[in-house]
Design an enzyme around this catalytic site. Structure first.
Site, PDB file in Angstrom:
ATOM      1  N   PRO A   2       0.755  -1.241   0.000  1.00 47.57           N
ATOM      2  CA  PRO A   2       0.000   0.000   0.000  1.00 47.57           C
ATOM      3  C   PRO A   2       0.790   1.298   0.000  1.00 47.57           C
ATOM      4  O   PRO A   2       0.904   1.942   1.025  1.00 47.57           O
ATOM      5  CB  PRO A   2      -0.839  -0.112   1.277  1.00 47.57           C
ATOM      6  CG  PRO A   2      -0.046  -1.012   2.174  1.00 47.57           C
ATOM      7  CD  PRO A   2       0.917  -1.755   1.340  1.00 47.57           C
ATOM      8  N   GLU A   3       1.307   1.733  -1.123  1.00 47.43           N
ATOM      9  CA  GLU A   3       1.654   3.148  -1.250  1.00 47.43           C
ATOM     10  C   GLU A   3       0.528   3.773  -2.084  1.00 47.43           C
ATOM     11  O   GLU A   3      -0.389   3.064  -2.499  1.00 47.43           O
ATOM     12  CB  GLU A   3       3.045   3.333  -1.882  1.00 47.43           C
ATOM     13  CG  GLU A   3       4.129   2.803  -0.949  1.00 47.43           C
ATOM     14  CD  GLU A   3       5.553   3.250  -1.255  1.00 47.43           C
ATOM     15  OE1 GLU A   3       5.721   4.343  -1.812  1.00 47.43           O
ATOM     16  OE2 GLU A   3       6.480   2.503  -0.918  1.00 47.43           O
ATOM     17  N   LYS A  52      -2.976   7.808   0.836  1.00 46.29           N
ATOM     18  CA  LYS A  52      -3.163   6.381   1.123  1.00 46.29           C
ATOM     19  C   LYS A  52      -4.552   6.080   1.676  1.00 46.29           C
ATOM     20  O   LYS A  52      -4.802   4.970   2.132  1.00 46.29           O
ATOM     21  CB  LYS A  52      -2.079   5.907   2.093  1.00 46.29           C
ATOM     22  CG  LYS A  52      -0.665   6.043   1.527  1.00 46.29           C
ATOM     23  CD  LYS A  52       0.394   5.797   2.576  1.00 46.29           C
ATOM     24  CE  LYS A  52       1.770   6.188   2.037  1.00 46.29           C
ATOM     25  NZ  LYS A  52       2.789   6.225   3.105  1.00 46.29           N
TER      26      LYS A  52
END
Length: 270
Positions: A2-3, A52
Site C-alpha cells: 500500500p503506497e 493512502k
DNA sequence: AGCGGATGTACAG
DNA sequence: TGTACCTCCGCTT
C-alpha cells in the site's frame, strides 16, 4: 502493497466493478458487521483516493466507507459469485459479477462527507491527484529542519509517498536522504515532485513500483531481473549491501523514524 | 510450530 | 522513542 499508487488503483477498480448498482455488503470476520448491514443492498455511488486513504461512496445519508490499509492491508478482487470466506475478511462487496475482499486494514469505518473532507484537508498534496498543489509541499519542505527522507514520508507534507518511492526518488535525483528539507533548492524539490507524479502514475498503470531508468534495466545492463516482494525494478529499496546499479558501490541502510531507509552514499553525497 | 518482517499510522510518555 | 494495531508469508527450528 500500500503506497498511494495502490490506493488510486483500488479506487478505480472498486468503481469499475461496483459503481452504479446495488451491492451486497458483509463482514465475514464480524468487526464491521453492523455497518455492513446498513450498507447491504445500497448502490456504490463512487470512489475517492486521497494519498493512502480510500473512500467508497454510498448514498448521501449513509456516507463513505473510509479504508486505510496500513502496513498489512490488502484487497483481492474476483469475478463471478463470491467464494466462501477464507481467513479474516473485514469487508466484502459482491454483485454477482464481481467480488472484493478487504483484509487487515488499519481503518475501515463509516464517515460523513464532512469527515471525509477533513481527512483530505489534513493531507499534503497528492502527486496522483489533479487538484494537488505542489507549492504547499514546497512551503513545508523549504522551512523544515527535518531530513528530506522524513518529510517525504510525512503525509501532511506530501500524501501517498511511502518507503519505496521515497528511497527511489531521492536516489534518482542524487539527494542524500539526511539533508534537511530547507537545504534543498527549489529546482531539486520540483524535480522530485515532477518525478513522483510520473513514477506514481506509472505505478497505478502497472500495479507495481518500477523506478529504474531504461539505461539501467536488467536488459540494458545484461543482468538477470530481480524478483523482490514489492514486485518492481528499483535502485536501492531493500538492496542493502548489494551493488549500486549505477556506481557499483554498496547500498547503505539505516533506521530513520522507525522505518528502513536505503540509499547509495556515493551517488547521493552529502 | 514458531518467529520475524512488511510498501503504515496513532498514541503514550 | 517505543509500542500497539493486525494479517499473511517465508524462513528457521
Amino acid at each position: 502493497m500500500p503506497e498511494g499508487h495502490v490506493i488510486h488503483r483500488l479506487a478505480a477498480d472498486y468503481a469499475e466493478r461496483f459503481a452504479g448498482r446495488p451491492v451486497r455488503v458483509d463482514s465475514p470476520q464480524g468487526k464491521f458487521a453492523d455497518t455492513a448491514a446498513l450498507l447491504d443492498g445500497q448502490p456504490l455511488t463512487g470512489t475517492e483516493a486521497h494519498g493512502k486513504h480510500l473512500f467508497l461512496g454510498f448514498p448521501e445519508l449513509l456516507g463513505w466507507v473510509h479504508i486505510h490499509l496500513g502496513l498489512y492491508g490488502k484487497v483481492a478482487f474476483g469475478t463471478g459469485p463470491a467464494p466462501a470466506p477464507v481467513g479474516q475478511i473485514r469487508l466484502r462487496l459482491a454483485n454477482g459479477d464481481h467480488w472484493a475482499e478487504l483484509r487487515g486494514p488499519n481503518t475501515c469505518a463509516l464517515r460523513t462527507d464532512d469527515e471525509r473532507a477533513a481527512v483530505a484537508a489534513r493531507l499534503g498534496p497528492d502527486p496522483l491527484r489533479a487538484d494537488a498543489d505542489p507549492e504547499a509541499a514546497w512551503h513545508r519542505v523549504s522551512r523544515s529542519r527535518s531530513a528530506i527522507a522524513t518529510l517525504l514520508m510525512d503525509q501532511q507534507v506530501i500524501a501517498g509517498v511511502g518507503n519505496v518511492y521515497r528511497a527511489e526518488v531521492l536516489f534518482r535525483h542524487g539527494i542524500d536522504p539526511h539533508r534537511p528539507g530547507r537545504d534543498l533548492n527549489r529546482a531539486e524539490w520540483e524535480a522530485c515532485w515532477t518525478d513522483l507524479v510520473l513514477l506514481m502514475r506509472e505505478g497505478v498503470r502497472l500495479g507495481r513500483i518500477d523506478t529504474v531508468r531504461p539505461e539501467h534495466t536488467p536488459e540494458a545492463m545484461g543482468r538477470p531481473p530481480r524478483v523482490d516482494d514489492h514486485g518492481g525494478e528499483v535502485y536501492v529499496y531493500r538492496r542493502a549491501g548489494q551493488s549500486c546499479l549505477v556506481c557499483a558501490g554498496p547500498v547503505a541502510t539505516a533506521t530513520l523514524a522507525a522505518r528502513n531507509l536505503f540509499w547509495c552514499p556515493r551517488c547521493q553525497p552529502r
